[in-house]
Scaffold this motif. Structure first.
Motif, PDB file in Angstrom:
ATOM      1  N   VAL A  89     119.289 -32.933  29.092  1.00  0.00           N
ATOM      2  CA  VAL A  89     118.125 -33.669  28.601  1.00  0.00           C
ATOM      3  C   VAL A  89     117.450 -32.898  27.465  1.00  0.00           C
ATOM      4  N   VAL A  90     117.338 -33.550  26.304  1.00  0.00           N
ATOM      5  CA  VAL A  90     116.646 -32.958  25.152  1.00  0.00           C
ATOM      6  C   VAL A  90     115.605 -33.963  24.676  1.00  0.00           C
ATOM      7  N   ASP A  91     114.364 -33.525  24.591  1.00  0.00           N
ATOM      8  CA  ASP A  91     113.251 -34.399  24.205  1.00  0.00           C
ATOM      9  C   ASP A  91     113.251 -35.702  25.009  1.00  0.00           C
ATOM     10  N   GLY A  92     113.474 -35.572  26.294  1.00  0.00           N
ATOM     11  CA  GLY A  92     113.377 -36.719  27.193  1.00  0.00           C
ATOM     12  C   GLY A  92     114.584 -37.642  27.196  1.00  0.00           C
ATOM     13  N   LYS A  93     115.626 -37.321  26.403  1.00  0.00           N
ATOM     14  CA  LYS A  93     116.822 -38.184  26.389  1.00  0.00           C
ATOM     15  C   LYS A  93     118.042 -37.424  26.878  1.00  0.00           C
ATOM     16  N   GLU A  94     118.936 -38.140  27.564  1.00  0.00           N
ATOM     17  CA  GLU A  94     120.151 -37.510  28.104  1.00  0.00           C
ATOM     18  C   GLU A  94     121.299 -37.569  27.108  1.00  0.00           C
ATOM     19  N   TYR A  95     122.001 -36.456  26.968  1.00  0.00           N
ATOM     20  CA  TYR A  95     123.172 -36.396  26.083  1.00  0.00           C
ATOM     21  C   TYR A  95     124.355 -35.811  26.847  1.00  0.00           C
ATOM     22  N   VAL A 269     125.029 -39.472  36.532  1.00  0.00           N
ATOM     23  CA  VAL A 269     126.173 -38.562  36.710  1.00  0.00           C
ATOM     24  C   VAL A 269     125.842 -37.519  37.779  1.00  0.00           C
ATOM     25  N   GLY A 270     126.854 -36.714  38.155  1.00  0.00           N
ATOM     26  CA  GLY A 270     126.684 -35.740  39.232  1.00  0.00           C
ATOM     27  C   GLY A 270     125.549 -34.765  38.983  1.00  0.00           C
ATOM     28  N   THR A 271     125.489 -34.219  37.771  1.00  0.00           N
ATOM     29  CA  THR A 271     124.449 -33.223  37.479  1.00  0.00           C
ATOM     30  C   THR A 271     123.771 -33.531  36.147  1.00  0.00           C
ATOM     31  N   VAL A 272     122.447 -33.415  36.132  1.00  0.00           N
ATOM     32  CA  VAL A 272     121.700 -33.504  34.880  1.00  0.00           C
ATOM     33  C   VAL A 272     121.004 -32.158  34.663  1.00  0.00           C
ATOM     34  N   ASN A 273     121.245 -31.558  33.500  1.00  0.00           N
ATOM     35  CA  ASN A 273     120.647 -30.258  33.164  1.00  0.00           C
ATOM     36  C   ASN A 273     119.348 -30.454  32.388  1.00  0.00           C
ATOM     37  N   TYR A 274     118.389 -29.578  32.665  1.00  0.00           N
ATOM     38  CA  TYR A 274     117.087 -29.653  31.983  1.00  0.00           C
ATOM     39  C   TYR A 274     116.842 -28.347  31.228  1.00  0.00           C
ATOM     40  N   PRO A 275     117.439 -28.212  30.042  1.00  0.00           N
ATOM     41  CA  PRO A 275     117.311 -26.939  29.328  1.00  0.00           C
ATOM     42  C   PRO A 275     115.863 -26.601  28.965  1.00  0.00           C
ATOM     43  N   ASP A 277     112.738 -28.568  29.928  1.00  0.00           N
ATOM     44  CA  ASP A 277     111.626 -29.025  30.757  1.00  0.00           C
ATOM     45  C   ASP A 277     111.737 -28.445  32.165  1.00  0.00           C
ATOM     46  N   PHE A 278     110.610 -28.342  32.806  1.00  0.00           N
ATOM     47  CA  PHE A 278     110.535 -28.002  34.241  1.00  0.00           C
ATOM     48  C   PHE A 278     110.963 -26.558  34.548  1.00  0.00           C
ATOM     49  N   GLU A 279     110.663 -26.163  35.785  1.00  0.00           N
ATOM     50  CA  GLU A 279     111.009 -24.815  36.240  1.00  0.00           C
ATOM     51  C   GLU A 279     112.440 -24.754  36.772  1.00  0.00           C
ATOM     52  N   PHE A 280     112.975 -25.930  37.155  1.00  0.00           N
ATOM     53  CA  PHE A 280     114.345 -25.935  37.666  1.00  0.00           C
ATOM     54  C   PHE A 280     115.326 -26.088  36.506  1.00  0.00           C
ATOM     55  N   THR A 281     116.588 -25.714  36.766  1.00  0.00           N
ATOM     56  CA  THR A 281     117.598 -25.818  35.704  1.00  0.00           C
ATOM     57  C   THR A 281     118.308 -27.160  35.722  1.00  0.00           C
ATOM     58  N   ARG A 282     118.595 -27.651  36.968  1.00  0.00           N
ATOM     59  CA  ARG A 282     119.409 -28.872  37.016  1.00  0.00           C
ATOM     60  C   ARG A 282     119.166 -29.635  38.311  1.00  0.00           C
ATOM     61  N   ILE A 283     119.499 -30.930  38.251  1.00  0.00           N
ATOM     62  CA  ILE A 283     119.429 -31.773  39.444  1.00  0.00           C
ATOM     63  C   ILE A 283     120.826 -32.326  39.704  1.00  0.00           C
ATOM     64  N   SER A 296     120.992 -45.068  50.482  1.00  0.00           N
ATOM     65  CA  SER A 296     119.997 -44.081  50.030  1.00  0.00           C
ATOM     66  C   SER A 296     120.765 -42.905  49.428  1.00  0.00           C
ATOM     67  N   THR A 297     120.038 -41.900  48.931  1.00  0.00           N
ATOM     68  CA  THR A 297     120.733 -40.814  48.222  1.00  0.00           C
ATOM     69  C   THR A 297     120.013 -39.480  48.400  1.00  0.00           C
ATOM     70  N   SER A 298     120.749 -38.384  48.176  1.00  0.00           N
ATOM     71  CA  SER A 298     120.174 -37.039  48.318  1.00  0.00           C
ATOM     72  C   SER A 298     120.462 -36.219  47.068  1.00  0.00           C
ATOM     73  N   ILE A 299     119.460 -35.466  46.641  1.00  0.00           N
ATOM     74  CA  ILE A 299     119.581 -34.646  45.431  1.00  0.00           C
ATOM     75  C   ILE A 299     119.132 -33.219  45.723  1.00  0.00           C
ATOM     76  N   VAL A 300     119.486 -32.309  44.810  1.00  0.00           N
ATOM     77  CA  VAL A 300     118.971 -30.937  44.926  1.00  0.00           C
ATOM     78  C   VAL A 300     118.546 -30.444  43.545  1.00  0.00           C
ATOM     79  N   ARG A 301     117.404 -29.762  43.524  1.00  0.00           N
ATOM     80  CA  ARG A 301     116.944 -29.084  42.303  1.00  0.00           C
ATOM     81  C   ARG A 301     117.149 -27.589  42.498  1.00  0.00           C
ATOM     82  N   GLU A 302     117.586 -26.896  41.440  1.00  0.00           N
ATOM     83  CA  GLU A 302     117.830 -25.451  41.528  1.00  0.00           C
ATOM     84  C   GLU A 302     116.767 -24.681  40.731  1.00  0.00           C
ATOM     85  N   TYR A 303     116.041 -23.832  41.438  1.00  0.00           N
ATOM     86  CA  TYR A 303     115.014 -22.985  40.817  1.00  0.00           C
ATOM     87  C   TYR A 303     115.509 -21.538  40.825  1.00  0.00           C
TER      88      TYR A 303
END
Ligand code: FAD
Ligand code: UDP
Length: 368
Positions: A89-95, A269-275, A277-283, A296-303
């Motif tokens: 995610v860069v400037d709020g958009k996924e690439y 997709v399986g993983t979205v990276n947040y270079p 924004d936020f304190e976590f790296t990816r979801i 329903s679904t389950s996710i994890v954020r990595e800090y």
């Protein structure tokens, strides 16, 4: 090693479990201990309270170029065919990430073909004579703007260090592509254990010559009356030596798991990276990885954190120097073998740990 021996294995992750199985197969008696209450090490998975298969210690996707290693694990699991895809995610958009031609076209509103993408990278890259650090790797291949958009802050978050303070191998894990291939890994074999990692490890450790004791500390076994002819140690090497030369830094993570009861999917997709924004790296959203169907679904954020369980060796020269001091001692041990990501202080993927464990067993068996 000829006759039957008693072997203690510390750690029931890939390194310990593969060694256990191989030594048991040739007739040795093996005790595997792990301080955790489960086997599989950091690859451990389980159904959460909503029935979704999740990875307790963050997303684990199996990938390898080694047919030997893929075939080896295939003795203990069937596979679910899965190719990992990641978006940044860069400037709020996924690439698409790793950066490919589509990333360039979408980010800069271009219409480049393959040659155009190659020319683009050639124009923006900052050539480096010597590629020593992770900063060198990225600037040398994609230049400063893409470095700042996708790499700089992600790396600072993940490691607590600037890319210029990390060895080249860290960022070199990520390819740059002029085509539109958006697979995260380039390896020939990519798949997930069909029934999960925990089940694969149960199969691996299910042998009459293997005894497994969970929730058990290495030092407690050493202080017990049981005697062993050989020890395979897969924990942190500095802890084995009571940190006598000082602590080796390992990077840790805090995992924030969340279940979303009212939605079938969270992300595309399986993983979205947040270079940036936020304190976590990816979801990561597990159903993409496992193919599980559910409403329903389950996710994890990595800090990323400095404190906590050791997950990543930190590849930089000063750490390598400290590791080498421990390695000198380790190399002198006749009755202890050190293998795995923590014991060898190597940024190994799972397949590399399997390979290292198979090699370690060969060496143990060569001894008289
Ligand atoms: P570990 O799995 O760490 O096992 C060591 C075990 O030893 C642990 O269970 C620990 O409890 C035990 N232990 C340590 N000290 C003691 C002691 N004193 N007494 C008793 N027990 C002890 N690899 C991939 O190929 N693909 C991926 O997608 C991937 N994603 C990852 C994501 C994250 C967040 C992390 C952290 C790693 C990822 N990896 C991935 C790497 C993978 O986890 C490792 O390569 C692999 O699990 C290492 O196996 P190991 O047996 O060396 O170590
Ligand atoms: N990286 C980055 N931006 C990303 C993804 C990765 O800067 O969006 C860098 C970062 O330094 C990271 C390294 O590349 O630690 C390796 O990434 P990988 O996804 O292989 O890390 P892992 O899955 O092992 O945590």
């Amino acid at each position: 090693m000829e006759s039957m021996q008693n072997i203690l294995i510390v750690g029931a992750g890939f390194a310990g479990s593969v060694c256990a199985r191989e030594l048991a197969e040739v007739g040795h008696k093996v005790l595997v201990v792990d301080r955790r209450d489960h086997s599989a090490g950091n690859a451990f998975d389980l159904k959460d309270e909503h029935g979704i298969l999740i990875h307790q210690y963050g997303p684990h996707i199996f990938h390898t170029n080694s047919e030997r290693i893929f075939n080896y694990l295939s003795k203990y699991t069937e596979w679910y065919q899965y190719e990992h895809r990641v978006r940044g995610v860069v400037d709020g958009k996924e690439y698409p990430f790793p950066i490919n031609r589509d990333t360039l076209n979408q980010l800069y509103s271009l219409d480049l073909d393959e040659k155009g993408a190659a020319d683009f990278f050639e124009k923006v890259r900052e050539p480096r004579e010597l590629v020593k650090t992770s900063e060198d790797v990225v600037l040398n291949s994609v230049g400063r703007d893409l470095y700042e958009k996708f790499f700089l802050n992600y790396t600072k978050k993940q490691w607590g260090l600037d890319p210029s303070q990390l060895k080249a191998g860290v960022a070199a894990r990520i390819p740059t592509r002029t085509n539109t291939n958006d697979r995260y890994f380039t390896d020939t074999f990519q798949a997930m254990p069909l029934h999960g990692y925990a089940v694969m490890f149960e199969n691996l450790l299910n042998h009459p010559n293997i005894e497994v004791q969970l929730s058990t500390e290495f030092k407690d076994v050493l202080n017990s009356s049981r005697e062993f002819d050989h020890i395979v140690y897969t924990g942190p090497i500095d802890a084995f030596y009571d940190f006598k030369f000082g602590h080796l830094p390992y990077r840790s993570l805090r995992f924030e798991h969340e279940h979303l009861a009212d939605q079938e999917w969270y992300q595309s997709v399986g993983t979205v990276n947040y270079p940036n924004d936020f304190e976590f790296t990816r979801i990561t959203e597990f159903k993409h990885l496992t193919g599980q169907q559910a409403t329903s679904t389950s996710i994890v954020r990595e800090y990323p954190t400095a404190e906590g369980d050791p997950y990543y060796p930190i590849p930089r020269d000063e750490n390598e120097i400290l590791f080498k001091k421990y390695k000198v001692l380790a190399d002198q041990e006749e009755r202890v073998t050190f293998v795995g990501r923590l014991a060898e202080y190597r940024y190994y993927n799972m397949d590399q740990v399997v390979g290292a464990a198979l090699n370690a067993v060969d060496k143990i068996l060569e001894r008289k």
